[in-house]
Design an enzyme around this catalytic site. Structure first.
Site, short mmCIF file in Angstrom:
data_model
loop_
_atom_site.label_atom_id
_atom_site.label_comp_id
_atom_site.label_asym_id
_atom_site.label_seq_id
_atom_site.Cartn_x
_atom_site.Cartn_y
_atom_site.Cartn_z
N ASP A 220 3.41 1.26 3.30
CA ASP A 220 2.92 1.12 4.67
C ASP A 220 3.24 -0.32 5.10
O ASP A 220 2.57 -1.27 4.68
CB ASP A 220 1.40 1.39 4.69
CG ASP A 220 0.83 1.34 6.10
OD1 ASP A 220 1.47 0.72 6.98
OD2 ASP A 220 -0.25 1.91 6.31
N ASP B 225 0.54 5.21 0.31
CA ASP B 225 -0.45 6.21 0.67
C ASP B 225 0.16 7.60 0.58
O ASP B 225 1.30 7.81 1.00
CB ASP B 225 -0.94 5.94 2.11
CG ASP B 225 -2.24 6.64 2.39
OD1 ASP B 225 -3.24 5.94 2.56
OD2 ASP B 225 -2.25 7.88 2.43
N ASP C 7 0.85 -1.19 0.00
CA ASP C 7 0.00 0.00 0.00
C ASP C 7 0.89 1.24 0.00
O ASP C 7 1.79 1.35 0.85
CB ASP C 7 -0.89 -0.03 1.26
CG ASP C 7 -1.75 1.21 1.39
OD1 ASP C 7 -2.11 1.80 0.35
OD2 ASP C 7 -2.07 1.60 2.53
#
Lengths: 387, 349
Positions: free
Chosen positions: A291, A101, A99
């Site tokens: 992440d 972000d 992920d």
């Protein structure tokens, strides 16, 4: 604080979401081994129903039209009994997912399009405003962000960096990597190569640390501790041609042919300890800002590709060609019918579904997709719509 | 290519299925162990275990294959008869260390594709489901798949085993022969442990029982508990103590933490050395030297400090609870506990 939609706002968003699943349910991507996955449906009240099981896409879409959730998730893990409590599910393995972000990239432009909405009087301000609401004095806010083109480009280059690590270092073939826009402020990178599925959480943490450039010692490029002279240079067997060794040595301009260059560099830094700190700085900077918690969690639920993101009304979308992918166009799939909204900001410029909008009045007649986008971000409220 | 292990290889790796097959072909009967002509095998196995108990070290002597295979078999029967969980773990680790030495030697054998090496690769593949290949790019290195590496390396706490500190390219991790066999040490030990636990002999021959009873009498008694109540230890130390009590093979960094913590809290060398009695590789002389070194009584005469919470976190040794909040070193834990309990008492009052 999470923004919960109420009244007309909730009504409008629910209508838009149900309409979407009714008309575009066939665009939802069927996860592999669907019957072995756990599903989770998040209601608009923020309560998540987990431990659900669907055997086919038709059943899922019917459920989405009926239950009308704000967000739809599916597990990265496959289980023997996905509908049972976690301890009884029987874990079979989990997809490897990364992920990226926006909040982790620390882009300079972010401040200018991050907003705080007062939960008491609904006024919105650009972030960095005073602690309490200038209008009513309350101090509870919801935070939101409208990513700009620079944000998306920043995210894309981080995703490409991740792709390079995964293909060049980890040896995953490009066709075994699927990249998705998350539907809000990030990208999800799914690895389809099943040989990674049985990695434990600890093993994934080690892989995540590699990709992030965490914990790298100066020893990897040959600067090692020496009891007599603080340090000594001894290049490793295998040289400096690949992986982190190559990244660091390219950055520092050292090669295996010159021990002197590395010796000088360590001395210039003021000794081995300082040089080690420099290596830590370099590797953190060159690593990918993923992440790590997301990658290491082997029981997590992820947004299902093709479904709507309740924080924006945009869909989680596959990006076959990342460079040409435009999330503000390709992920915006709600209807065009008009609704009237009241802005909580004095003015706002944005681009969605190929159109530019320059909103300067408090009340505006806008397409449904704009209305839902702004309401989901807490930057507008519904005034009127035809159900 | 189909390679068969020779008898010399079976002597080094008697835990392989081929060794069991060899025994089947000889029509060996369990009660044959009681025969006077096999007395020396029973004594050899018994002496090997005795040395493991006393010195915590494996025996690297290598005899002809019949002797080695039988010694291995008798050894695990004695271990089974003694029925001590800690000794079983210790024995399995010693057998794994023994195999590790031979594997490393065979992997360093000359010639990139020597039959010897190819046989070892076959062992890796069949026993551990792990592909190992000689590197075509780097003459002295071997290649393993990233996934195979990650599945095993996370058991190591030292920074150099982290993937970040490895040469990684195109899905492969490059290792030297020593590192390659070190990677599988605990796996071989666990495989043996599993086999011993699953062993279900119809009966234990008399000579085995006799040796088992002798060895039982020299087993160390469980270390006495230290003065502090267990809850007074920080979770990282408690975890290490629990692991040690279970006979697990604690990494070096965890042992340093345990010893420095105990030194910092005022325990004497004797008490600390006895803590390590359950370690599978326990050797009193070595443990004493190391604890004395950490106490500043040997070598550089520098007393070592307890590693910081950050360092322990990086080494995977931190098991923080809410009581650890705000601590930067485990030695502060006792003070924090006292502070919290005073606060709770005030609250109750």
């Amino acid at each position: 604080m999470i923004l919960t939609k109420t009244g007309k706002d909730l009504q409008l968003v629910k209508i838009a979401f149900r309409e979407f699943y009714f008309n575009h349910g066939n665009k939802i991507e069927e996860p592999s081994k669907m019957q072995n996955r756990e599903f989770g449906l998040m209601g608009f009240d923020g309560v998540m129903k987990r431990h659900l099981k669907f055997s086919n896409l038709g059943g899922l879409v019917a459920s989405l039209i009926l239950e009308n959730p704000s967000d739809v998730f599916t597990s990265n893990a496959q289980y023997d009994f996905p509908a049972l409590p976690m301890s009884e599910k029987g874990w079979r393995g989990a997809d490897l997912i990364f992920d990226i972000d926006l909040k982790d990239l620390g882009l300079k432009c972010m401040q200018s399009h991050s907003y705080r909405t007062c939960l008491s009087c609904s006024s919105s301000y650009v972030s960095g405003s005073p602690e309490s609401c200038p209008k009513c004095g309350a101090n509870s806010f919801a935070e939101s962000m409208l990513p700009c083109d620079r944000c998306i480009n920043g995210l894309k280059s981080e995703v490409l960096k991740l792709h390079r690590f995964l293909t060049t270092d980890i040896g995953i073939s490009p066709e075994m990597i699927s990249t998705y826009f998350s539907g809000n402020n990030g990208f999800h990178v799914h690895v389809l190569d099943e040989s990674f599925n049985d990695l434990s959480s600890h093993a994934r943490a080690d892989l995540a640390a590699y990709i992030m450039g965490v914990g790298i010692l100066a020893d990897v490029i040959g600067a090692t501790k020496d009891s007599r002279n603080d340090f000594r240079v001894r290049f490793p067997i295998g040289g400096l041609d690949h992986g982190w060794r190559k990244r660091i040595s390219d950055r520092l301009g050292i090669s295996i042919t010159s021990q002197k260059r590395l010796t000088n560099l360590v001395n210039e830094q003021g000794g081995l300890e300082q040089f080690r700190r420099r290596v830590v700085e370099i590797t953190r900077e060159m690593g990918v800002r993923i992440d790590a918690q997301v990658t290491t969690d082997v029981h997590r639920v992820f947004r299902l590709p093709g479904t709507l993101n309740g924080k924006s009304g945009l869909t989680k979308t596959l990006c076959p060609d990342l460079s040409s992918f435009d999330p503000f166009n390709e992920s915006c799939q709600l209807s065009n019918r008009e609704v009237t909204v009241r802005l909580t900001l004095p003015k706002l410029k944005l681009r969605l579904k190929g159109e530019r909008f320059n909103l300067t009045e408090e009340f505006a007649r806008v397409p449904m997709f704009i209305g839902v986008y702004l309401i989901s971000k807490g930057l507008a409220h519904t005034v009127h719509f035809d159900p | 290519m189909n390679f068969r292990l020779g008898t010399a290889d079976l002597a080094k790796y008697p835990f392989l299925n081929e060794a069991a097959e060899y025994m089947r072909q000889t029509y060996f009967n369990l009660d044959d162990i009681n025969l006077p002509e096999l007395r020396h095998i029973v004594e050899r196995a018994s002496n090997r275990i005795r040395s493991e108990i006393v010195h915590g070290k494996p025996d690297y002597a290598l005899e002809r294959h019949e002797v080695e295979i039988l010694t291995f078999l008798v050894g695990i029967l004695i271990i089974r008869a003694i029925n001590s969980d800690n000794l079983t773990k210790k024995h399995c680790l010693c057998e794994a260390l023994r195999a590790e030495k031979f594997l490393a030697r065979d992997l360093k054998a000359h010639g990139e594709f020597s039959n010897k090496k190819l046989l070892i690769f076959k062992v890796f593949k069949e026993l551990l489901k792990m592909d190992v290949h000689p590197s075509l790019k780097y003459q002295l290195l071997l290649e393993v798949k990233v996934t195979d590496y990650l599945k095993r390396s996370h058991l190591f706490h030292e920074q150099e085993w982290k993937l970040s500190n490895r040469l990684v390219h195109d899905g492969r991790v490059f290792l030297d022969p020593d590192e390659t066999v070190r990677l599988i040490r605990s796996e071989v030990a666990n495989l043996l442990l599993e086999r011993i636990r699953q062993m279900n002999p119809s009966h234990i021959p008399a000579t085995i029982m006799e040796q088992a009873n002798i060895l039982k009498s020299i087993l160390p008694v469980a270390p006495a508990k230290l003065g502090n109540a267990p809850s007074a230890y920080p979770p990282c130390v408690s975890h290490a103590l629990d692991q040690m009590a279970a006979g697990e093979n604690l990494p070096h960094s965890a042992r340093v933490m345990l010893a420095t913590y105990m030194l910092a809290t005022g325990k004497n060398i004797e008490e600390i050395v006895s803590l390590f009695k359950n370690a599978p590789d326990y050797d009193e002389r070595v443990s004493r030297y190391q604890v004395e070194h950490l106490a500043g009584e040997r070598g550089s005469h520098v007393r070592y400090l307890v590693p910081s919470c950050t360092k322990l976190l990086n080494e995977g040794l931190c098991f923080a609870t809410s009581q650890c909040e705000g601590l930067i070193n485990p030695v502060q834990f006792g003070r924090a506990i006292r502070f919290h309990s005073r606060k709770a008492n005030v609250g109750q009052g």
